[in-house]
Design a protein around this motif. Structure first.
Motif, PDB file in Angstrom:
ATOM      1  N   UNK A 139       0.511  -1.313  -0.169  1.00  0.00           N
ATOM      2  CA  UNK A 139       0.341  -0.298  -0.046  1.00  0.00           C
ATOM      3  C   UNK A 139       0.789   1.244  -0.284  1.00  0.00           C
ATOM      4  N   UNK A 140       1.910   1.252   1.164  1.00  0.00           N
ATOM      5  CA  UNK A 140       2.961   2.899   0.963  1.00  0.00           C
ATOM      6  C   UNK A 140       3.529   2.872  -0.643  1.00  0.00           C
ATOM      7  N   UNK A 141       4.042   1.258  -1.289  1.00  0.00           N
ATOM      8  CA  UNK A 141       4.187   1.516  -2.694  1.00  0.00           C
ATOM      9  C   UNK A 141       3.424   2.327  -3.271  1.00  0.00           C
ATOM     10  N   UNK A 142       2.287   1.689  -3.385  1.00  0.00           N
ATOM     11  CA  UNK A 142       1.290   2.205  -3.996  1.00  0.00           C
ATOM     12  C   UNK A 142       1.074   3.539  -3.909  1.00  0.00           C
ATOM     13  N   UNK A 143       0.612   3.785  -3.057  1.00  0.00           N
ATOM     14  CA  UNK A 143       0.740   5.121  -2.463  1.00  0.00           C
ATOM     15  C   UNK A 143       1.314   6.300  -2.950  1.00  0.00           C
ATOM     16  N   UNK A 144       3.056   5.877  -2.913  1.00  0.00           N
ATOM     17  CA  UNK A 144       3.784   6.707  -3.293  1.00  0.00           C
ATOM     18  C   UNK A 144       3.971   6.405  -5.030  1.00  0.00           C
ATOM     19  N   UNK A 149       3.291   9.706  -9.581  1.00  0.00           N
ATOM     20  CA  UNK A 149       2.232  10.290 -10.766  1.00  0.00           C
ATOM     21  C   UNK A 149       1.496  11.277 -10.637  1.00  0.00           C
ATOM     22  N   UNK A 150       0.940  11.759  -9.954  1.00  0.00           N
ATOM     23  CA  UNK A 150       0.324  12.973  -9.151  1.00  0.00           C
ATOM     24  C   UNK A 150       1.353  14.077  -9.808  1.00  0.00           C
ATOM     25  N   UNK A 151       2.650  14.373  -9.328  1.00  0.00           N
ATOM     26  CA  UNK A 151       3.304  14.772  -9.757  1.00  0.00           C
ATOM     27  C   UNK A 151       3.518  14.737 -11.354  1.00  0.00           C
ATOM     28  N   UNK A 152       3.970  13.629 -11.947  1.00  0.00           N
ATOM     29  CA  UNK A 152       4.487  13.677 -12.980  1.00  0.00           C
ATOM     30  C   UNK A 152       3.191  14.239 -13.811  1.00  0.00           C
ATOM     31  N   UNK A 153       2.078  14.111 -13.467  1.00  0.00           N
ATOM     32  CA  UNK A 153       0.811  14.809 -14.302  1.00  0.00           C
ATOM     33  C   UNK A 153       0.835  16.195 -14.327  1.00  0.00           C
ATOM     34  N   UNK A 154       1.132  16.528 -13.024  1.00  0.00           N
ATOM     35  CA  UNK A 154       0.735  17.644 -12.540  1.00  0.00           C
ATOM     36  C   UNK A 154       2.169  18.779 -13.669  1.00  0.00           C
ATOM     37  N   UNK A 155       2.941  17.975 -13.579  1.00  0.00           N
ATOM     38  CA  UNK A 155       4.043  18.541 -14.498  1.00  0.00           C
ATOM     39  C   UNK A 155       4.026  18.573 -16.152  1.00  0.00           C
ATOM     40  N   UNK A 156       3.479  17.865 -16.795  1.00  0.00           N
ATOM     41  CA  UNK A 156       1.608  17.142 -18.067  1.00  0.00           C
ATOM     42  C   UNK A 156       1.376  18.951 -18.225  1.00  0.00           C
ATOM     43  N   UNK A 157       0.588  18.446 -16.962  1.00  0.00           N
ATOM     44  CA  UNK A 157      -0.364  19.723 -17.659  1.00  0.00           C
ATOM     45  C   UNK A 157       0.162  20.897 -17.513  1.00  0.00           C
ATOM     46  N   UNK A 158       1.858  21.417 -16.624  1.00  0.00           N
ATOM     47  CA  UNK A 158       2.162  22.384 -16.673  1.00  0.00           C
ATOM     48  C   UNK A 158       2.737  22.900 -17.659  1.00  0.00           C
TER      49      UNK A 158
END
Length: 223
Positions: A139-144, A149-158
């Motif tokens: 679960x910790x690995x999945x959260x990480x 992925x959220x950080x990468x998505x935010x960077x891609x969106x920016x």
């Protein structure tokens, strides 16, 4: 420990079924009854203690029933009845001692079974704890991974937003350049038209000048 009637009924039913499956030769273990009745170890232990006691008492009572020779003895044979009563008392005492020994043996067996069941439950608990720790790690690995992925998505969106803004700016600049080019084309066309008109005017003026010079020449020749 007092068991509710519903819990003891489940334990008794499970014990009777397991006892019958074994051919009635041996009492079922506490752990087997616990699993079959789906109760806790404490409830199974208390319930099996009562169940074993009731079955031991029933066996003792069946073994100490009044013999036929006493029922057949009449009041006239009181001495014989007394002797038989003494013999029966001795037999009852012997059977009671045997029942006590059997109950003590059953108690020891129950204690061993409880110890074995405790070890089995402890092993199951440790296995579940290990599985839980492994699951928590996953679960910790999945959260990480989700955070990454959220950080990468935010960077891609920016980056996409910046690219869109740049594309809009390029399109706006292209439209401006096209307008300027169209204006330049119009100015060039106008200049070419003015130049052509100037050539025509100059040619006409030159022709007029030549004609005037010729006329003056003719006039001078006549004089």
């Amino acid at each position: 420990m007092t068991l509710s009637p519903e819990v003891y009924e489940r334990i008794s039913t499970a014990a009777d079924a397991l006892h019958a499956q074994g051919g009635g030769q041996a009492f079922p273990t506490v752990d087997a009854v616990r699993k079959a009745a789906r109760v806790s170890m404490n409830d199974a232990s208390a319930g099996m203690r009562e169940w074993r006691r009731s079955h031991t008492v029933q066996a003792g009572m069946a073994a100490t029933s009044v013999p036929d020779k006493i029922r057949g003895a009449g009041l006239a044979a009181l001495a014989g009845v007394w002797n038989e009563a003494q013999a029966l008392a001795g037999e009852s005492l012997r059977l009671a001692h045997m029942a006590w020994e059997a109950e003590r043996g059953e108690a020891e067996t129950l204690a061993r079974q409880m110890a074995d069941a405790y070890e089995a439950v402890l092993a199951e608990l440790q296995a579940c704890q290990g599985q839980l720790a492994s699951t928590q790690g996953e679960v910790r690995d999945l959260v990480q991974q989700k955070e990454t992925m959220a950080t990468t998505l935010a960077e891609a969106q920016a980056a996409a937003a910046l690219a869109a803004a740049r594309a809009q700016e390029i399109e706006r600049r292209a439209l401006e350049l096209r307008a300027e080019l169209d204006h330049a084309h119009q100015a060039t066309a106008q200049a070419r038209a003015e130049l052509a008109q100037a050539h025509v005017t100059s040619r006409n003026e030159m022709n007029a000048a030549k004609a005037e010079a010729a006329a003056l020449a003719r006039q001078g020749a006549r004089k």
